[in-house]
Design a protein around this motif. Sequence first.
Motif, PDB file in Angstrom:
ATOM      1  N   GLN A  73     -12.892   7.965  -5.507  1.00 40.59           N
ATOM      2  CA  GLN A  73     -11.961   8.361  -4.806  1.00 40.59           C
ATOM      3  C   GLN A  73     -10.920   9.140  -5.637  1.00 40.59           C
ATOM      4  OE1 GLN A  73     -10.101   6.181  -1.699  1.00 40.59           O
ATOM      5  NE2 GLN A  73      -9.055   7.793  -0.790  1.00 40.59           N
ATOM      6  N   VAL A  74     -10.646  10.469  -5.532  1.00 41.95           N
ATOM      7  CA  VAL A  74      -9.782  11.030  -6.272  1.00 41.95           C
ATOM      8  C   VAL A  74      -8.553  11.923  -5.618  1.00 41.95           C
ATOM      9  CG1 VAL A  74      -9.733  13.164  -7.953  1.00 41.95           C
ATOM     10  CG2 VAL A  74     -11.563  11.651  -7.802  1.00 41.95           C
ATOM     11  N   VAL A  75      -7.481  11.960  -5.870  1.00 40.01           N
ATOM     12  CA  VAL A  75      -6.269  12.572  -5.408  1.00 40.01           C
ATOM     13  C   VAL A  75      -5.799  13.693  -6.004  1.00 40.01           C
ATOM     14  CG1 VAL A  75      -5.644  10.596  -3.731  1.00 40.01           C
ATOM     15  CG2 VAL A  75      -4.467  10.783  -6.200  1.00 40.01           C
ATOM     16  N   ALA A  76      -5.195  14.572  -5.432  1.00 43.49           N
ATOM     17  CA  ALA A  76      -4.649  15.985  -6.327  1.00 43.49           C
ATOM     18  C   ALA A  76      -3.403  16.334  -5.661  1.00 43.49           C
ATOM     19  CB  ALA A  76      -5.747  16.994  -6.835  1.00 43.49           C
ATOM     20  N   ARG A  77      -2.757  17.227  -6.338  1.00 42.28           N
ATOM     21  CA  ARG A  77      -1.449  17.978  -5.533  1.00 42.28           C
ATOM     22  C   ARG A  77      -2.015  19.067  -4.758  1.00 42.28           C
ATOM     23  NH1 ARG A  77       2.779  15.468  -7.809  1.00 42.28           N
ATOM     24  NH2 ARG A  77       2.451  14.586 -10.000  1.00 42.28           N
ATOM     25  N   ASP A  78      -3.171  19.676  -5.259  1.00 44.08           N
ATOM     26  CA  ASP A  78      -3.610  20.917  -4.667  1.00 44.08           C
ATOM     27  C   ASP A  78      -4.987  20.885  -4.905  1.00 44.08           C
ATOM     28  OD1 ASP A  78      -3.536  22.019  -7.252  1.00 44.08           O
ATOM     29  OD2 ASP A  78      -1.483  22.871  -6.524  1.00 44.08           O
ATOM     30  N   THR A  79      -5.942  22.003  -4.472  1.00 45.42           N
ATOM     31  CA  THR A  79      -7.193  22.219  -4.729  1.00 45.42           C
ATOM     32  C   THR A  79      -7.309  22.780  -6.274  1.00 45.42           C
ATOM     33  OG1 THR A  79      -7.255  24.420  -3.777  1.00 45.42           O
ATOM     34  CG2 THR A  79      -8.055  22.346  -2.605  1.00 45.42           C
ATOM     35  N   PRO A  80      -6.715  23.399  -6.795  1.00 48.64           N
ATOM     36  CA  PRO A  80      -6.772  23.842  -8.432  1.00 48.64           C
ATOM     37  C   PRO A  80      -6.553  22.493  -9.101  1.00 48.64           C
ATOM     38  CG  PRO A  80      -5.341  25.579  -7.276  1.00 48.64           C
ATOM     39  CD  PRO A  80      -5.411  24.296  -6.389  1.00 48.64           C
ATOM     40  N   GLU A  81      -5.704  21.685  -8.705  1.00 48.29           N
ATOM     41  CA  GLU A  81      -5.725  20.449  -9.404  1.00 48.29           C
ATOM     42  C   GLU A  81      -6.890  19.536  -9.460  1.00 48.29           C
ATOM     43  OE1 GLU A  81      -2.830  16.632  -8.997  1.00 48.29           O
ATOM     44  OE2 GLU A  81      -1.833  17.950 -10.346  1.00 48.29           O
ATOM     45  N   LEU A  82      -7.405  19.585  -8.227  1.00 45.84           N
ATOM     46  CA  LEU A  82      -8.723  18.826  -8.052  1.00 45.84           C
ATOM     47  C   LEU A  82      -9.626  19.264  -8.862  1.00 45.84           C
ATOM     48  CD1 LEU A  82     -10.317  16.887  -6.232  1.00 45.84           C
ATOM     49  CD2 LEU A  82     -10.723  18.458  -4.617  1.00 45.84           C
ATOM     50  N   GLU A  83      -9.891  20.631  -9.059  1.00 47.87           N
ATOM     51  CA  GLU A  83     -10.895  21.147  -9.661  1.00 47.87           C
ATOM     52  C   GLU A  83     -10.666  20.687 -11.323  1.00 47.87           C
ATOM     53  OE1 GLU A  83     -12.866  25.391 -11.072  1.00 47.87           O
ATOM     54  OE2 GLU A  83     -10.884  25.545 -10.021  1.00 47.87           O
TER      55      GLU A  83
ATOM     56  N   SER B 100     -18.725  16.776  -4.954  1.00 44.28           N
ATOM     57  CA  SER B 100     -17.356  16.500  -4.401  1.00 44.28           C
ATOM     58  C   SER B 100     -17.481  16.940  -2.973  1.00 44.28           C
ATOM     59  CB  SER B 100     -16.465  17.394  -5.115  1.00 44.28           C
ATOM     60  OG  SER B 100     -16.226  17.028  -6.456  1.00 44.28           O
ATOM     61  N   GLN B 101     -16.696  15.993  -2.172  1.00 46.73           N
ATOM     62  CA  GLN B 101     -16.413  16.041  -0.869  1.00 46.73           C
ATOM     63  C   GLN B 101     -14.847  16.025  -0.639  1.00 46.73           C
ATOM     64  OE1 GLN B 101     -19.065  13.457   0.968  1.00 46.73           O
ATOM     65  NE2 GLN B 101     -20.138  14.919   1.856  1.00 46.73           N
ATOM     66  N   VAL B 102     -14.161  16.988  -0.077  1.00 45.74           N
ATOM     67  CA  VAL B 102     -12.907  16.974   0.228  1.00 45.74           C
ATOM     68  C   VAL B 102     -12.557  16.134   1.493  1.00 45.74           C
ATOM     69  CG1 VAL B 102     -10.606  18.256   0.626  1.00 45.74           C
ATOM     70  CG2 VAL B 102     -12.253  19.057  -1.114  1.00 45.74           C
ATOM     71  N   ALA B 103     -11.707  15.243   1.633  1.00 43.24           N
ATOM     72  CA  ALA B 103     -11.305  14.640   2.895  1.00 43.24           C
ATOM     73  C   ALA B 103     -10.246  15.447   3.754  1.00 43.24           C
ATOM     74  CB  ALA B 103     -10.847  13.326   2.554  1.00 43.24           C
ATOM     75  N   LEU B 104     -10.742  15.539   4.844  1.00 45.50           N
ATOM     76  CA  LEU B 104      -9.824  16.382   5.862  1.00 45.50           C
ATOM     77  C   LEU B 104      -8.771  15.538   6.168  1.00 45.50           C
ATOM     78  CD1 LEU B 104     -12.329  18.666   7.636  1.00 45.50           C
ATOM     79  CD2 LEU B 104     -11.113  19.231   5.770  1.00 45.50           C
ATOM     80  N   THR B 105      -8.974  14.481   7.017  1.00 48.55           N
ATOM     81  CA  THR B 105      -7.882  13.562   7.279  1.00 48.55           C
ATOM     82  C   THR B 105      -8.579  12.169   7.298  1.00 48.55           C
ATOM     83  OG1 THR B 105      -8.650  13.799   9.790  1.00 48.55           O
ATOM     84  CG2 THR B 105      -6.793  15.127   9.025  1.00 48.55           C
ATOM     85  N   GLN B 106      -7.734  11.125   6.955  1.00 48.35           N
ATOM     86  CA  GLN B 106      -7.826   9.776   7.238  1.00 48.35           C
ATOM     87  C   GLN B 106      -8.016   9.386   8.379  1.00 48.35           C
ATOM     88  OE1 GLN B 106      -5.492   6.595   5.390  1.00 48.35           O
ATOM     89  NE2 GLN B 106      -7.090   5.776   4.079  1.00 48.35           N
ATOM     90  N   ARG B 107      -9.136   8.888   9.182  1.00 48.71           N
ATOM     91  CA  ARG B 107      -9.058   8.356  10.539  1.00 48.71           C
ATOM     92  C   ARG B 107      -8.861   6.958  10.625  1.00 48.71           C
ATOM     93  NH1 ARG B 107      -9.320  12.538  14.276  1.00 48.71           N
ATOM     94  NH2 ARG B 107      -9.892  14.460  13.088  1.00 48.71           N
TER      95      ARG B 107
ATOM     96  N   GLN C 208       1.098  -1.126  -0.044  1.00 42.57           N
ATOM     97  CA  GLN C 208      -0.088  -0.215   0.019  1.00 42.57           C
ATOM     98  C   GLN C 208       1.062   1.175   0.172  1.00 42.57           C
ATOM     99  OE1 GLN C 208      -3.031   0.077   2.799  1.00 42.57           O
ATOM    100  NE2 GLN C 208      -4.039  -1.928   2.492  1.00 42.57           N
ATOM    101  N   VAL C 209       0.676   2.073  -0.963  1.00 46.02           N
ATOM    102  CA  VAL C 209       1.631   3.275  -1.072  1.00 46.02           C
ATOM    103  C   VAL C 209       0.852   4.528  -0.833  1.00 46.02           C
ATOM    104  CG1 VAL C 209       3.160   4.562  -2.914  1.00 46.02           C
ATOM    105  CG2 VAL C 209       2.693   2.107  -3.016  1.00 46.02           C
ATOM    106  N   SER C 210       1.630   5.354  -0.190  1.00 46.56           N
ATOM    107  CA  SER C 210       0.908   6.600   0.303  1.00 46.56           C
ATOM    108  C   SER C 210       0.927   7.700  -0.636  1.00 46.56           C
ATOM    109  CB  SER C 210       1.750   7.438   1.519  1.00 46.56           C
ATOM    110  OG  SER C 210       1.271   8.453   1.749  1.00 46.56           O
ATOM    111  N   THR C 211      -0.613   7.935  -1.121  1.00 47.03           N
ATOM    112  CA  THR C 211      -0.534   9.148  -2.127  1.00 47.03           C
ATOM    113  C   THR C 211      -0.020  10.369  -1.905  1.00 47.03           C
ATOM    114  OG1 THR C 211      -2.758   9.512  -1.643  1.00 47.03           O
ATOM    115  CG2 THR C 211      -2.706   7.992  -3.259  1.00 47.03           C
ATOM    116  N   ARG C 212      -0.188  10.543  -0.531  1.00 48.75           N
ATOM    117  CA  ARG C 212       0.578  11.866   0.048  1.00 48.75           C
ATOM    118  C   ARG C 212       1.958  12.096  -0.107  1.00 48.75           C
ATOM    119  NH1 ARG C 212      -1.101  15.594   3.309  1.00 48.75           N
ATOM    120  NH2 ARG C 212      -2.843  14.833   3.979  1.00 48.75           N
TER     121      ARG C 212
END
Length: 173
Positions: free
Chosen positions: A106-116, A133-140, A55-59
């Motif tokens: 589930q989508v990932v991005a480098r920043d919010t402009p890239e998410l858009e 869309s809902q942005v995830a704040l933290t993965q619990r 499992q690789v961290s997207t972060r």
Amino acid sequence: MSVDDLDRALLLELLERPRAGLREYARVLGVARGTVAARFLRLQETGVISDLAPQVSTRALGYPVAAFVQLDLAQGHLDSVVEALTEIGEVIEAHTVTGDGDLLCQVVARDTPELEHVVQRIIAIPGVVRTRSQVALTQRIPRRVLPLVRQAAGKGAARGSVRARTAAPRAPR
């Protein structure tokens, strides 16, 4: 495919100590190495074990923004939309769902402009009618299956020989 006590015990070992190796699993489970190898192969072939990749961290890869994007689709476009989504690397998961919407991605991005930008690419797919869309704040709680395997094996099962764990229960005192 049914999963028996030995399979569950092997799955516990694989999840708790993924790098131990078949010889060590056989020793801990109290069975022959060939038995463990055969069970491991059968669990893979039947899809019980679906992936051996780390499992690789997207972060860590530079994608710290995670979001869930719900898609409403035009009738008859599910397969073509899913095919188009596979071409967008930032879409890391997609599930057909019940209730509101047809797909949950589930989508990932480098920043919010890239998410858009990623969401705009999704909206441009023929057959996508609307997104939310809902942005995830933290993965619990990260994706996990170990608690399910433990439940299936019986709560609090001690490590050791499968034969010892699956022996007939003692009569009540």
